[in-house]
Design a protein around this motif. Structure first.
Motif, PDB file in Angstrom:
ATOM      1  N   GLU A 133      28.726  30.901  60.880  1.00  0.00           N
ATOM      2  CA  GLU A 133      29.723  30.198  61.683  1.00  0.00           C
ATOM      3  C   GLU A 133      29.214  28.812  62.090  1.00  0.00           C
ATOM      4  O   GLU A 133      29.952  27.830  62.057  1.00  0.00           O
ATOM      5  CB  GLU A 133      30.063  31.009  62.932  1.00  0.00           C
ATOM      6  N   ARG A 134      27.935  28.765  62.472  1.00  0.00           N
ATOM      7  CA  ARG A 134      27.349  27.486  62.879  1.00  0.00           C
ATOM      8  C   ARG A 134      27.339  26.499  61.722  1.00  0.00           C
ATOM      9  O   ARG A 134      27.674  25.320  61.900  1.00  0.00           O
ATOM     10  CB  ARG A 134      25.935  27.705  63.397  1.00  0.00           C
ATOM     11  N   ALA A 135      26.972  26.969  60.539  1.00  0.00           N
ATOM     12  CA  ALA A 135      26.923  26.097  59.360  1.00  0.00           C
ATOM     13  C   ALA A 135      28.311  25.567  59.020  1.00  0.00           C
ATOM     14  O   ALA A 135      28.472  24.374  58.692  1.00  0.00           O
ATOM     15  CB  ALA A 135      26.341  26.859  58.170  1.00  0.00           C
TER      16      ALA A 135
ATOM     17  N   THR B 256      22.141  20.242  68.001  1.00  0.00           N
ATOM     18  CA  THR B 256      21.126  20.265  69.053  1.00  0.00           C
ATOM     19  C   THR B 256      21.602  20.991  70.299  1.00  0.00           C
ATOM     20  O   THR B 256      22.797  20.999  70.611  1.00  0.00           O
ATOM     21  CB  THR B 256      20.709  18.833  69.429  1.00  0.00           C
ATOM     22  N   ASP B 257      20.651  21.561  70.996  1.00  0.00           N
ATOM     23  CA  ASP B 257      20.901  22.120  72.328  1.00  0.00           C
ATOM     24  C   ASP B 257      20.292  21.223  73.400  1.00  0.00           C
ATOM     25  O   ASP B 257      20.352  21.541  74.584  1.00  0.00           O
ATOM     26  CB  ASP B 257      20.289  23.531  72.431  1.00  0.00           C
TER      27      ASP B 257
ATOM     28  N   GLN C 184      27.075  20.235  69.155  1.00  0.00           N
ATOM     29  CA  GLN C 184      26.716  21.373  69.988  1.00  0.00           C
ATOM     30  C   GLN C 184      27.743  22.482  69.820  1.00  0.00           C
ATOM     31  O   GLN C 184      28.900  22.228  69.469  1.00  0.00           O
ATOM     32  CB  GLN C 184      26.648  20.961  71.462  1.00  0.00           C
ATOM     33  N   GLU C 185      27.318  23.677  70.097  1.00  0.00           N
ATOM     34  CA  GLU C 185      28.234  24.806  69.986  1.00  0.00           C
ATOM     35  C   GLU C 185      29.386  24.609  70.965  1.00  0.00           C
ATOM     36  O   GLU C 185      29.167  24.275  72.129  1.00  0.00           O
ATOM     37  CB  GLU C 185      27.500  26.117  70.292  1.00  0.00           C
TER      38      GLU C 185
ATOM     39  N   LYS D  46      27.294  34.069  70.918  1.00  0.00           N
ATOM     40  CA  LYS D  46      27.162  32.774  70.294  1.00  0.00           C
ATOM     41  C   LYS D  46      27.467  32.871  68.804  1.00  0.00           C
ATOM     42  O   LYS D  46      27.507  33.952  68.227  1.00  0.00           O
ATOM     43  CB  LYS D  46      25.748  32.230  70.502  1.00  0.00           C
ATOM     44  N   MET D  47      27.661  31.724  68.179  1.00  0.00           N
ATOM     45  CA  MET D  47      27.936  31.673  66.750  1.00  0.00           C
ATOM     46  C   MET D  47      26.767  32.267  65.958  1.00  0.00           C
ATOM     47  O   MET D  47      25.599  32.070  66.320  1.00  0.00           O
ATOM     48  CB  MET D  47      28.123  30.226  66.299  1.00  0.00           C
ATOM     49  N   ASN D  48      27.099  32.937  64.880  1.00  0.00           N
ATOM     50  CA  ASN D  48      26.043  33.345  63.970  1.00  0.00           C
ATOM     51  C   ASN D  48      25.724  32.161  63.043  1.00  0.00           C
ATOM     52  O   ASN D  48      26.377  31.115  63.114  1.00  0.00           O
ATOM     53  CB  ASN D  48      26.425  34.592  63.170  1.00  0.00           C
TER      54      ASN D  48
END
Length: 299
Positions: free
Chosen positions: A58-60, A91-92, A42-43, A53-55
């Protein structure tokens, strides 16, 4: 054949050094079961609520680092001669992903570290553990952070006060699961029934005092019959007056019990067997909990 073939371990922030991981590894070593680690990514919490939030990039990158960490941690477990696989998922909605994992893997039991949340936080949000114990079709073992690798004492918590056949059958199922778990761990098994006469005393104090022994006797008979049916020694039978959570907490301390096996029944259908006792029992610091629903057999 061993009682356990497949264990589903939910990775947490302490993985692979968590008590839940050690419990899963100990069970796997003792039974030959495989472990599948489900890591829910999760973020991370932001320092400021208004921070964006992450772009996607960044998320990858974050997911790649997390997955690499899980893979390295799994390799450490594999070096202990345990068959371990893993899956990392962004996942969220952790509950949905866990339930998907349960449907796909069909584990004998889900193992997860207990969430110890302060009371105020539980007022404003439903803990994942509470949702999971009600939603899971298979037994869920919530492991306390200070738990030893394998338990020495297991307690089965039952409520034989209702004579409805479905509920009596569920009591037998709780005992069966507890017996199997204790046997797998070479642990001592105890049986407890916490009966609460508060409502009777509140209705009519003077009358309740006169009838208390008759009430106790009426509740004791089905408990005795249940204990007799599973050949439980008298020294391991605990028929105690008081609120279930307090009784269980006190008994855990007295016996130095490691695991309490309890039923998790939603308000609909069979009705609440123990109400929200199981949810609150998860917050007992010194003990782990194994929850089952009707039909969620371990054997």
């Amino acid at each position: 054949m061993s009682q356990y073939q497949r264990l589903l371990l939910i990775a947490d922030d302490d993985f692979p050094d968590s008590a839940a991981t050690e419990r899963a590894v100990a069970l796997a070593i003792g039974t030959g079961a495989s472990i599948h680690v489900l890591a829910l990514v999760q973020e991370p919490a932001r320092a400021h609520m208004l921070e964006l939030k992450m772009n996607e990039e960044e998320r990858a990158e974050y997911f790649e680092r997390y997955e690499a960490w899980v893979q390295a941690s799994v390799a450490l477990l594999q070096s202990r001669q345990v068959h371990v696989t893993f899956q990392a998922i962004w996942t969220d909605d952790p509950l949905t992903q866990i339930l998907i994992g349960i449907r796909e893997l069909k584990p004998d039991v889900v193992i997860k570290g207990t969430q110890m949340l302060p009371l105020l936080k539980r007022v404003f949000m439903t803990p994942l553990d509470w949702d999971l114990l009600h939603a899971s079709a298979v037994p869920v073992h919530f492991v306390n952070h200070g738990a030893r690798a394998l338990p020495n004492v297991v307690v089965a918590a039952v409520d034989p006060s209702n004579s409805e056949p479905a509920l009596q059958s569920f009591n037998q199922e709780i005992i069966k699961v507890a017996e199997g778990f204790a046997r797998q761990c070479c642990a001592e098994l105890h049986l407890v029934y916490a009966y609460d006469l508060t409502a009777a005393f509140m209705a009519e104090t003077s009358a309740a005092v006169c009838w208390v022994e008759e009430l106790r006797a009426a509740l004791f008979e089905p408990f005795k019959a249940l204990a007799d049916s599973c050949h439980m020694p008298d020294s391991r039978r605990h028929f105690v007056m008081g609120s279930p959570v307090k009784v269980i907490k006190d008994l855990v301390q007295e016996l130095r019990a490691d695991v309490v096996v309890m039923g998790a029944v939603q308000p609909k259908g069979l009705g609440k067997l123990i109400g929200d006792t199981t949810e609150r029992a998860l917050q007992i610091q010194a003990c782990s909990v194994l929850t089952i629903k009707p039909g969620s057999h371990l054997v």
